[in-house]
Design a protein around this motif. Structure first.
Motif, mmCIF file in Angstrom:
data_model
loop_
_atom_site.group_PDB
_atom_site.id
_atom_site.type_symbol
_atom_site.label_atom_id
_atom_site.label_comp_id
_atom_site.label_asym_id
_atom_site.label_seq_id
_atom_site.Cartn_x
_atom_site.Cartn_y
_atom_site.Cartn_z
ATOM 1 N N ILE A 147 54.622 -33.975 -12.329
ATOM 2 C CA ILE A 147 54.220 -34.960 -11.322
ATOM 3 C C ILE A 147 54.160 -34.244 -9.974
ATOM 4 C CG2 ILE A 147 54.839 -37.065 -10.080
ATOM 5 C CD1 ILE A 147 56.121 -38.121 -12.586
ATOM 6 N N PRO A 148 53.003 -34.252 -9.291
ATOM 7 C CA PRO A 148 52.904 -33.603 -7.976
ATOM 8 C C PRO A 148 53.787 -34.313 -6.938
ATOM 9 C CG PRO A 148 50.729 -33.944 -8.939
ATOM 10 C CD PRO A 148 51.703 -34.725 -9.780
ATOM 11 N N VAL A 149 54.430 -33.513 -6.085
ATOM 12 C CA VAL A 149 55.298 -34.042 -5.024
ATOM 13 C C VAL A 149 55.079 -33.225 -3.757
ATOM 14 C CG1 VAL A 149 57.068 -34.968 -6.557
ATOM 15 C CG2 VAL A 149 57.198 -32.573 -5.819
ATOM 16 N N ASP A 150 55.449 -33.823 -2.626
ATOM 17 C CA ASP A 150 55.355 -33.126 -1.337
ATOM 18 C C ASP A 150 56.699 -32.565 -0.889
ATOM 19 O OD1 ASP A 150 52.614 -33.531 -1.038
ATOM 20 O OD2 ASP A 150 52.897 -35.502 -0.112
ATOM 21 N N GLN A 151 57.793 -33.008 -1.505
ATOM 22 C CA GLN A 151 59.120 -32.514 -1.135
ATOM 23 C C GLN A 151 59.915 -32.185 -2.392
ATOM 24 O OE1 GLN A 151 60.057 -36.774 0.477
ATOM 25 N NE2 GLN A 151 62.060 -35.822 0.093
ATOM 26 N N ASP A 152 60.890 -31.336 -2.243
ATOM 27 C CA ASP A 152 61.677 -30.888 -3.390
ATOM 28 C C ASP A 152 62.773 -31.894 -3.724
ATOM 29 O OD1 ASP A 152 60.111 -28.679 -3.226
ATOM 30 O OD2 ASP A 152 61.649 -27.348 -2.394
ATOM 31 N N PRO A 153 62.815 -32.359 -4.960
ATOM 32 C CA PRO A 153 63.943 -33.217 -5.370
ATOM 33 C C PRO A 153 65.236 -32.408 -5.424
ATOM 34 C CG PRO A 153 62.058 -33.426 -6.858
ATOM 35 C CD PRO A 153 61.794 -32.232 -6.000
ATOM 36 N N GLN A 154 66.340 -33.082 -5.298
ATOM 37 C CA GLN A 154 67.653 -32.451 -5.327
ATOM 38 C C GLN A 154 68.379 -32.800 -6.628
ATOM 39 O OE1 GLN A 154 68.420 -30.345 -2.833
ATOM 40 N NE2 GLN A 154 66.429 -30.863 -1.924
ATOM 41 N N LYS A 155 69.335 -31.917 -6.987
ATOM 42 C CA LYS A 155 70.189 -32.146 -8.149
ATOM 43 C C LYS A 155 69.358 -32.426 -9.402
ATOM 44 C CE LYS A 155 73.973 -34.022 -5.362
ATOM 45 N NZ LYS A 155 74.869 -35.184 -5.121
ATOM 46 N N LEU A 156 68.555 -31.441 -9.774
ATOM 47 C CA LEU A 156 67.712 -31.589 -10.957
ATOM 48 C C LEU A 156 68.517 -31.368 -12.234
ATOM 49 C CD1 LEU A 156 64.524 -29.642 -9.819
ATOM 50 C CD2 LEU A 156 64.833 -32.112 -9.946
ATOM 51 N N PRO A 157 68.234 -32.134 -13.282
ATOM 52 C CA PRO A 157 68.869 -31.859 -14.587
ATOM 53 C C PRO A 157 68.432 -30.494 -15.114
ATOM 54 C CG PRO A 157 67.867 -34.055 -14.533
ATOM 55 C CD PRO A 157 67.406 -33.354 -13.297
ATOM 56 N N LYS A 158 69.133 -30.019 -16.148
ATOM 57 C CA LYS A 158 68.863 -28.681 -16.660
ATOM 58 C C LYS A 158 67.446 -28.535 -17.211
ATOM 59 C CE LYS A 158 73.666 -27.590 -17.823
ATOM 60 N NZ LYS A 158 74.615 -27.211 -18.911
ATOM 61 N N ASP A 159 66.904 -29.612 -17.776
ATOM 62 C CA ASP A 159 65.578 -29.511 -18.388
ATOM 63 C C ASP A 159 64.450 -29.719 -17.392
ATOM 64 O OD1 ASP A 159 66.206 -32.139 -17.959
ATOM 65 O OD2 ASP A 159 65.308 -32.887 -19.824
ATOM 66 N N MET A 160 64.771 -29.966 -16.096
ATOM 67 C CA MET A 160 63.756 -30.167 -15.067
ATOM 68 C C MET A 160 63.764 -29.022 -14.075
ATOM 69 S SD MET A 160 63.911 -34.258 -14.192
ATOM 70 C CE MET A 160 63.826 -35.489 -15.478
ATOM 71 N N SER A 161 62.619 -28.837 -13.406
ATOM 72 C CA SER A 161 62.509 -27.755 -12.431
ATOM 73 C C SER A 161 61.361 -28.063 -11.473
ATOM 74 C CB SER A 161 62.266 -26.408 -13.129
ATOM 75 O OG SER A 161 61.068 -26.440 -13.879
ATOM 76 N N ILE A 162 61.307 -27.266 -10.403
ATOM 77 C CA ILE A 162 60.206 -27.346 -9.443
ATOM 78 C C ILE A 162 59.262 -26.167 -9.711
ATOM 79 C CG2 ILE A 162 59.547 -27.352 -7.010
ATOM 80 C CD1 ILE A 162 61.083 -29.791 -7.783
ATOM 81 N N GLY A 163 57.984 -26.405 -9.695
ATOM 82 C CA GLY A 163 57.023 -25.330 -9.949
ATOM 83 C C GLY A 163 55.666 -25.669 -9.387
ATOM 84 N N LYS A 164 54.658 -25.001 -9.912
ATOM 85 C CA LYS A 164 53.274 -25.236 -9.484
ATOM 86 C C LYS A 164 52.426 -25.600 -10.689
ATOM 87 C CE LYS A 164 53.142 -22.278 -5.365
ATOM 88 N NZ LYS A 164 52.448 -21.143 -4.693
ATOM 89 N N SER A 165 51.461 -26.450 -10.450
ATOM 90 C CA SER A 165 50.530 -26.829 -11.508
ATOM 91 C C SER A 165 49.568 -25.676 -11.783
ATOM 92 C CB SER A 165 49.767 -28.089 -11.098
ATOM 93 O OG SER A 165 48.987 -27.823 -9.930
ATOM 94 N N PRO A 166 48.882 -25.687 -12.928
ATOM 95 C CA PRO A 166 47.948 -24.607 -13.256
ATOM 96 C C PRO A 166 46.831 -24.489 -12.220
ATOM 97 C CG PRO A 166 48.446 -25.914 -15.197
ATOM 98 C CD PRO A 166 49.023 -26.641 -14.031
ATOM 99 N N GLU A 167 46.295 -23.271 -12.112
ATOM 100 C CA GLU A 167 45.206 -23.024 -11.172
ATOM 101 C C GLU A 167 44.166 -22.125 -11.825
ATOM 102 O OE1 GLU A 167 46.172 -20.224 -7.930
ATOM 103 O OE2 GLU A 167 48.166 -20.063 -8.846
#
Length: 253
Positions: A171-191
């Motif tokens: 899901i695209p976001v403009d800000q970084d979520p905090q306290k992510l579970p182990k199976d979640m992460s912040i990254g970039k969509s394909p280009e």
């Protein structure tokens, strides 16, 4: 690009030709009818005075002949009425918006976007339910932290086999979520360069779409990467499954 295990087969049945029978029933039969009506009119006056009627009979005949001559004259006025028929093109112009077909194999360039993602695996039999659960988990996290979506939800397929597949729900976001579970992460969509296709309908029906995509790649002799992306233009959490609208992106090598 990996092929789906379930490839639906479409049987094309040629339409049966329609035969039209034309019954030729012309109005020539009524024409002798007036002749019959004239015969009794001539006999009736001859019974009274045989000498005078022959001379008098032509007179009414002449009076009758101009009457039909006057009737055909308004006929051209009626023929002038079909002139408004050019209004039919206006009705033919209405299908124009219907011609707005969805792109199929449109070349495009994907721009990278910041996304919050979760990894997952799924079996083909319960694939859509698994994807919906992944989106629910991401939405729950974003809702708790008051973070809004910055784009449409996506599924990135990383591998497939006969039993199922692995994926990234993003899901695209403009800000970084905090306290992510182990199976979640912040990254970039394909280009990068990709071909764009559009699917409308249920997720189970997407086998037909991917079969058409595979045929398109074969016809164009294009080589795709071992991944593909689905962008959900309709929210899969709120939209009936048979009403889904999904952009399918196929990255090219």
């Amino acid at each position: 690009m990996n092929r789906f295990r379930r490839i639906a087969l479409a049987a094309l049945i040629p339409a049966a030709a329609l035969s039209f029978g034309l019954s030729a029933t012309l109005a020539q039969t009524p024409s002798p009818a007036p002749a019959a009506s004239a015969s009794p009119s001539s006999t009736s006056p001859s019974s009274t005075n045989p000498s005078l009627p022959p001379s008098a009979s032509p007179a009414p005949a002449a009076s009758i002949s101009p009457a039909p001559a006057a009737t055909p004259s308004p006929a051209p006025a009626a023929s002038a009425s079909p002139s408004p028929s050019p209004a039919v093109p206006a009705a033919a112009a209405t299908p124009a918006p219907v011609q707005t077909a969805d792109p199929f194999g449109q070349e495009t360039t994907l721009e990278p976007r910041k996304v919050v993602m979760v990894k997952g695996t799924a079996n083909w039999d319960s694939a859509f339910d698994t994807l919906v659960d992944a989106f629910k988990a991401l939405n729950t996290l974003l809702d708790k932290q008051g973070i809004k979506h910055a784009g449409n939800s996506m599924i990135v397929y990383t591998s497939t086999d006969d039993t199922g597949f692995t994926f990234l729900a993003e899901i695209p976001v403009d800000q970084d979520p905090q306290k992510l579970p182990k199976d979640m992460s912040i990254g970039k969509s394909p280009e990068g360069k990709a071909l764009k296709f559009v699917h409308r309908g249920s997720y189970d029906n997407m086998d037909n779409t991917y079969e058409a995509i595979t045929n398109h790649l074969d016809d164009k002799r294009l080589e795709a990467k071992d991944t593909f992306i689905e962008e959900y233009l309709t929210d899969p959490l709120k939209t009936a499954e048979d009403k889904l609208v999904i952009n399918v992106f196929v990255p090219l090598k």
